[in-house]
Design a protein around this motif. Structure first.
Motif, mmCIF file in Angstrom:
data_model
loop_
_atom_site.group_PDB
_atom_site.id
_atom_site.type_symbol
_atom_site.label_atom_id
_atom_site.label_comp_id
_atom_site.label_asym_id
_atom_site.label_seq_id
_atom_site.Cartn_x
_atom_site.Cartn_y
_atom_site.Cartn_z
ATOM 1 N N LEU A 252 -3.354 -26.404 -29.143
ATOM 2 C CA LEU A 252 -4.290 -25.496 -29.787
ATOM 3 C C LEU A 252 -3.846 -24.066 -29.531
ATOM 4 C CD1 LEU A 252 -7.270 -25.221 -31.102
ATOM 5 C CD2 LEU A 252 -7.951 -24.686 -28.769
ATOM 6 N N CYS A 253 -3.704 -23.291 -30.572
ATOM 7 C CA CYS A 253 -3.339 -21.879 -30.424
ATOM 8 C C CYS A 253 -4.192 -21.074 -31.398
ATOM 9 C CB CYS A 253 -1.855 -21.666 -30.724
ATOM 10 S SG CYS A 253 -1.311 -19.961 -30.471
ATOM 11 N N THR A 254 -5.047 -20.216 -30.837
ATOM 12 C CA THR A 254 -5.941 -19.417 -31.681
ATOM 13 C C THR A 254 -6.421 -18.212 -30.881
ATOM 14 O OG1 THR A 254 -7.914 -19.514 -33.079
ATOM 15 C CG2 THR A 254 -8.028 -20.676 -30.973
ATOM 16 N N ARG A 255 -7.155 -17.333 -31.531
ATOM 17 C CA ARG A 255 -7.716 -16.176 -30.831
ATOM 18 C C ARG A 255 -8.715 -16.658 -29.781
ATOM 19 N NH1 ARG A 255 -7.985 -10.787 -31.513
ATOM 20 N NH2 ARG A 255 -6.812 -10.942 -33.470
ATOM 21 N N ASP A 256 -8.593 -16.122 -28.589
ATOM 22 C CA ASP A 256 -9.470 -16.553 -27.503
ATOM 23 C C ASP A 256 -10.881 -15.998 -27.696
ATOM 24 O OD1 ASP A 256 -10.099 -17.846 -25.108
ATOM 25 O OD2 ASP A 256 -9.803 -16.001 -23.947
ATOM 26 N N ARG A 257 -11.848 -16.766 -27.253
ATOM 27 C CA ARG A 257 -13.244 -16.319 -27.268
ATOM 28 C C ARG A 257 -14.022 -17.128 -26.245
ATOM 29 N NH1 ARG A 257 -16.091 -20.319 -29.739
ATOM 30 N NH2 ARG A 257 -14.985 -21.637 -31.259
ATOM 31 N N VAL A 258 -15.139 -16.589 -25.829
ATOM 32 C CA VAL A 258 -16.000 -17.291 -24.888
ATOM 33 C C VAL A 258 -16.558 -18.542 -25.562
ATOM 34 C CG1 VAL A 258 -18.126 -17.155 -23.537
ATOM 35 C CG2 VAL A 258 -16.603 -15.174 -23.673
ATOM 36 N N GLY A 259 -16.479 -19.678 -24.880
ATOM 37 C CA GLY A 259 -17.018 -20.924 -25.422
ATOM 38 C C GLY A 259 -16.025 -21.751 -26.211
ATOM 39 N N LEU A 260 -14.777 -21.243 -26.378
ATOM 40 C CA LEU A 260 -13.791 -21.977 -27.168
ATOM 41 C C LEU A 260 -13.509 -23.353 -26.572
ATOM 42 C CD1 LEU A 260 -11.665 -22.108 -29.445
ATOM 43 C CD2 LEU A 260 -10.051 -21.014 -27.869
ATOM 44 N N LEU A 261 -13.249 -23.416 -25.272
ATOM 45 C CA LEU A 261 -12.946 -24.703 -24.643
ATOM 46 C C LEU A 261 -14.111 -25.665 -24.776
ATOM 47 C CD1 LEU A 261 -10.971 -26.402 -22.950
ATOM 48 C CD2 LEU A 261 -12.043 -25.435 -20.900
ATOM 49 N N SER A 262 -15.312 -25.161 -24.632
ATOM 50 C CA SER A 262 -16.498 -26.011 -24.778
ATOM 51 C C SER A 262 -16.602 -26.581 -26.186
ATOM 52 C CB SER A 262 -17.755 -25.197 -24.436
ATOM 53 O OG SER A 262 -18.916 -25.963 -24.650
ATOM 54 N N ASP A 263 -16.361 -25.742 -27.188
ATOM 55 C CA ASP A 263 -16.463 -26.197 -28.587
ATOM 56 C C ASP A 263 -15.398 -27.242 -28.909
ATOM 57 O OD1 ASP A 263 -18.567 -24.483 -28.951
ATOM 58 O OD2 ASP A 263 -17.378 -22.916 -29.929
ATOM 59 N N VAL A 264 -14.174 -27.005 -28.471
ATOM 60 C CA VAL A 264 -13.074 -27.934 -28.784
ATOM 61 C C VAL A 264 -13.287 -29.280 -28.105
ATOM 62 C CG1 VAL A 264 -10.607 -28.354 -28.482
ATOM 63 C CG2 VAL A 264 -11.408 -26.110 -29.237
ATOM 64 N N THR A 265 -13.613 -29.249 -26.817
ATOM 65 C CA THR A 265 -13.785 -30.522 -26.096
ATOM 66 C C THR A 265 -15.042 -31.264 -26.553
ATOM 67 O OG1 THR A 265 -14.824 -29.289 -24.265
ATOM 68 C CG2 THR A 265 -12.477 -29.800 -24.075
ATOM 69 N N ARG A 266 -16.034 -30.541 -27.058
ATOM 70 C CA ARG A 266 -17.211 -31.216 -27.628
ATOM 71 C C ARG A 266 -16.809 -32.028 -28.856
ATOM 72 N NH1 ARG A 266 -19.725 -29.849 -31.890
ATOM 73 N NH2 ARG A 266 -18.965 -27.691 -31.797
ATOM 74 N N VAL A 267 -15.936 -31.460 -29.686
ATOM 75 C CA VAL A 267 -15.464 -32.195 -30.863
ATOM 76 C C VAL A 267 -14.663 -33.423 -30.416
ATOM 77 C CG1 VAL A 267 -14.046 -32.067 -32.942
ATOM 78 C CG2 VAL A 267 -15.455 -30.114 -32.276
ATOM 79 N N PHE A 268 -13.818 -33.255 -29.402
ATOM 80 C CA PHE A 268 -13.082 -34.409 -28.863
ATOM 81 C C PHE A 268 -14.050 -35.528 -28.484
ATOM 82 C CE2 PHE A 268 -9.245 -31.807 -27.066
ATOM 83 C CZ PHE A 268 -8.833 -31.560 -28.360
#
Length: 473
Positions: A355-371
């Motif tokens: 995953l490579c994108t602009r960093d933001r607060v909550g990004l890891l939470s959003d991605v792993t929630r989709v996983f």
């Protein structure tokens, strides 16, 4: 006649006076030579210095933090002096030509008074240990389960924490992770003791899940942290190596690869316990085994390591820190299990997603929630921030540990973003190969056979050439 600095311990074994070792260190500054002319296909890194416990790990750590490949290593540290030769190449298999890297190695290993994290070069921000000065470091370990990383990152986001970096390992149904966070509002480390206490309570609850009696550890570390060494230490402390066979995931993992072949014997005439390791080669293998022996408080007096095609062979001559060999069967068995675990922890299974994108607060939470919603389990993760970009690597399987279907992958990419989430590779060390195929490959190469492997003669030729055989024969 008694040798200076040496006396017999209460168990009748040699004991080296630490004050004498300190004096030797002050009188003899380390010598580091980078040799690009003696070998056609590798750079030789030669290190001579006064010996101290852990110095071998320090040297190997510097080289592996630079992502260098160590194809051969010859180590001798008997008699209070440390002499090592490492054959190294860069990630492309080339000799070291970058003067910045050469300077970093020489300064890191050549300054007896400084740790690697204190060396000032242009590479300092990108290698070595992590400092907690700019963030709060959280260490978590416990029983793994699908969706756990999503729950952890959800707690951190809910407490207005920005995840700057994180590394997650899983092994034998255990998980260890080190997460570096800052306060969302200030971008600084979290200082509020009440907030830290709430974080610890909530993260501990997540790790325990629905079982209040389940063992879980949540700590905040300070100072300098070498993330990968801490992960090894945390999993060792969590006894990931000591799992009953009925509940262990080792057998399932090894449906697809050869188990490391590790043996231990005592060489009475030379006064050492000899550990032999044979397994598939991979990056940082030498670091993982040396790290484990060091953290288990064994001293490596002599060692040899080499890579032969896809396979690696290592041999260590060790003693306890008190100078005695490993005489108990239970202790020998524990060393073998711990080295097996150290080798297996870093082997990544499943599908590699980047995953490579602009960093933001909550990004890891959003991605792993989709996983989690797509029924995926994260077996390993490496989360980092480069400038304003988040660069994350995940290895995923389905919740039963099987390969992820491409239908699920495409649905995942559609939801997260096809341009920012890419499938890089499916790790063949995992369930992509059958044990029979791997065994046939090994047999064809003549590797990993106990009867065919012996490093003793090679070691002795090397040590004899240095004039060291007499010190331990």
């Amino acid at each position: 006649m008694q040798v200076a600095g040496v006396r017999m311990s209460g168990r009748g074994c040699p004991y080296f006076d630490p004050d004498y070792d300190t004096l030797i260190s002050r009188l003899n500054a380390p010598s580091v030579v980078i040799d690009n002319s003696s070998c056609d296909d590798a750079t030789l890194v030669k290190v001579d210095s006064a010996n101290k416990h852990g110095i071998l790990l320090e040297v190997v750590q510097v080289l592996t933090d630079l992502d260098l490949t160590i194809s051969k290593a010859y180590i001798s540290s008997d008699g209070g002096w440390f002499m090592d030769v490492f054959h190294v190449t860069d990630k492309l298999g080339h000799k070291l030509r970058d003067q910045g890297i050469i300077d970093y190695i020489q300064q890191s290993l050549g300054d007896a008074q400084a740790t690697t994290s204190q060396v000032k070069t242009s590479l300092a921000p990108t290698v070595g240990t992590q400092s907690s000065g700019g963030h709060t470091a959280i260490e978590l370990s416990g029983r793994d389960r699908p969706g756990l990383l999503s729950e952890i990152s959800g707690v951190l986001t809910g407490m207005t924490c920005n995840v700057v970096a994180a590394e997650v390992w899983t092994h034998n149904k255990r998980v260890a992770c080190v997460v570096y966070v800052t306060d969302e509002a200030t971008g600084c480390p979290i200082k509020d003791p009440e907030k830290l206490a709430r974080m610890k309570e909530q993260l501990s609850q997540v790790l325990r899940g629905d079982d209040e009696n389940r063992l879980a550890t949540t700590d905040f570390s300070s100072g300098l942290t070498h993330t990968e060494r801490r992960l090894h230490q945390m999993m060792l402390a969590d006894r990931d190596y000591d799992v009953p066979s009925s509940t262990s995931s080792i057998n399932a993992v090894l449906d697809a690869r050869i188990r490391p072949v590790i043996s231990l014997r005592n060489c009475l005439e030379k006064g050492y316990s000899v550990v032999s390791v044979q397994c598939k080669d991979r990056p940082k293998l030498l670091f993982d085994t040396v790290c484990t022996l060091t953290d288990m408080e064994y001293v490596v007096f002599h060692a040899s390591a080499r890579a032969d095609g896809p396979y690696a062979y290592q041999e260590y001559y060790i003693r306890h820190m008190d100078g005695c060999t490993l005489d108990l069967d239970a202790e020998q068995e524990r060393v073998v299990k711990c080295l097996e675990a150290a080798i297996e922890r870093r082997v990544s299974e499943g599908l590699r997603l980047e995953l490579c994108t602009r960093d933001r607060v909550g990004l890891l939470s959003d991605v792993t929630r989709v996983f989690r919603e797509k029924g995926l389990s994260v077996t390993r993760a490496d989360v980092s921030t480069r400038g304003d970009r988040a660069v994350n690597v995940f290895y995923v399987t389905d919740t039963s540990g099987k390969a992820v279907s491409m239908k699920v992958v495409e649905a995942l990419r559609l939801e997260i973003g096809q341009a920012i989430l890419e499938v890089k590779e499916e790790v063949k060390e995992g369930r992509g190969e059958g044990a029979a195929e791997v065994a046939a490959e090994v047999a064809a190469a003549g590797g990993m056979s106990r009867s065919r492997f012996s490093f003793g003669n090679l070691s002795e030729r090397f040590f004899h050439g240095l004039g060291l055989v007499k010190s331990y024969s």
